[in-house]
Design an enzyme around this catalytic site. Structure first.
Site: not given
Ligand code: IMP
Length: 429
Positions: A13, A16, A40-41, A223
């Protein structure tokens, strides 16, 4: 430069998407190399807010070809929704412009059901996943049992998909979660296959060909460094290689492309995190509300994918230095400087303290953060609104001092600073 990598230097977040958008106009290829629709971009162009989860943000420009690399996990339903959304907004998302790796892995409804069931089973120890089926899809990939995008083209795809759902149902039953009906999923996937087939390509070969001809590739990380499966705050991480190293396996390009690469680490001017896990510089109460915003604006700190309020805190310079090392960053991009306007004093974590000892770096990286307290350096804030500033020399001197401290702490130049959500709200250095 042939290869530029845009990577999140924190817990995701960082903004990017809009930074990719800034550089993408000159790129021949923009490529996602990891993750799926957990990302989420957001990019704001005029009054239009583009929220992208799977398709690289650079597709908004007319020049680059957008690639979904083999390191990704792709939910076909989410992909088609995004293709339709972009087409409705007038973006060319024809198979000429959008290429999906045959070797990327599929996310099915079974993975999403397993994600929910496994999180429920973890109870208080839950990871706080986005619920998009990311972990279960990568688990099946590592177990060598998953379906890949290229499998959609094979005659026995329906049988393979049915076997996959039935296997997941056995696990769901063991987890006391509701099972899935096979037939409706098969019917839905039959439709997906016909629509997605024209996009499927050997994206590794195509990307390597562009590099070989002297073209430029912009790799868009999803991420952030601290969510990397190997190098993040394990186990509170995502299941993919989010860091710059993941570009080479996740796109299928040779490491020699790294020779002249620019590796841009995107970092907010403060720190945020969604989901569970350690966060030493986290703040609460009024200051947290001030940094997070109320949710009234699209740029407030609420998840683009899940809408969850993000945890917020002061910028952690120790973890940022770690991101510099793990990714081999060559420059920094600092986002959301405007949010700090009006704060009387800013804090920057420059080291940690544990049992009376000062640590400039963590002995075992960010996995072991228990008992480490941040050591802060304080900086005077500024009251000026910076959102209309476009030149470095027009920034308030207190803002320059704060940015300078970040640059010194990391040993890196700051190339860009964002001062608002709009495409043009950028200060170049
Ligand atoms: P997952 O990727 O859905 O398995 O989530 C694993 C961890 O990564 C959790 O703490 C999510 O909140 C975090 N996470 C996954 N994708 C994002 C992102 O795009 N931005 C911020 N946190 C993320």
């Amino acid at each position: 430069m042939p290869l530029q990598i845009i990577v999140g230097a924190q817990w995701g977040d960082e903004g990017k998407g809009r930074i990719v958008d800034w550089f993408a106009a000159q790129a021949d290829i923009v490529a996602r190399y990891n993750g799926g629709d957990n990302a989420g971009h957001s990019v704001t162009v005029g009054s239009q807010l583009f929220k992208l989860h799977l398709v690289p943000s650079g597709i908004i420009h007319s020049r680059p070809i957008a690639v979904l690399g083999n390191g990704m996990v792709i939910n076909p339903e989410a992909l088609l929704n995004e293709i339709d959304m972009l087409a409705n907004l007038g973006v060319d998302v024809s198979p000429r412009r959008l290429r999906v790796s045959h070797a990327a892995h599929l996310i099915t409804p079974a993975h999403r059901a397993l994600d929910a069931a496994l999180e429920a089973q973890r109870g208080k120890g839950s990871i706080g996943t986005t619920g998009r089926g990311i972990g279960p899809a990568y688990t099946d990939k590592a177990a060598r049992t998953n379906l890949r995008v290229g499998d959609m083209l094979s005659a026995d795809f329906g049988e393979k998909l049915a076997a996959h759902i039935e296997a997941a149902n056995r696990t769901l039953t063991a987890l006391q979660a509701p099972v899935l009906e096979v037939q409706p999923i098969l019917s839905r996937f039959a439709e997906y296959v016909s629509r997605i087939a024209p996009y499927i390509a050997d994206t590794s070969a195509e990307t390597c060909a562009v590099l070989a001809q002297g073209g430029s590739v912009l790799a868009e990380g999803a991420q952030g460094t601290l969510l990397d499966l190997d190098h993040g705050t394990y186990p509170f991480v995502t299941s993919s290689a989010t860091t710059a190293g993941g570009v080479f396996t996740g796109l299928g390009i040779g490491v020699t492309a790294a020779r002249d690469a620019v590796v841009s680490g995107v970092c907010k001017s403060f720190q945020t995190r969604v989901g569970s896990g350690p966060f030493p510089t986290e703040v609460f109460d009024d200051l947290a509300l001030r940094l997070r915003g109320t949710g009234a604006n699209p740029w407030d700190e609420y998840g683009t994918t899940t809408g969850r309020p993000r945890r917020v805190g002061w910028l952690d310079g120790v973890l940022l230095r770690y991101a510099v090392r793990i990714n081999g960053l060559t420059e920094l991009v600092i986002t959301k400087l405007d949010i700090l306007s009006g704060l009387e004093t800013l804090k920057l974590c420059v080291a940690y303290r544990k049992n009376g000892q000062i640590y400039q770096d963590l002995p075992f990286g960010p996995t072991e953060l228990d008992g480490y307290e941040p050591v802060y350096e304080e900086f005077p804030g500024w009251s000026e609104d910076v959102r209309d500033i476009r030149r470095w020399r027009d920034l308030p001197s207190a803002a320059c001092d704060y940015l300078q401290a970040i640059s010194q702490l990391t040993g890196l130049p700051i190339r860009l600073v964002s001062v608002g959500p709009e495409r043009e709200q950028i200060v170049e250095h």
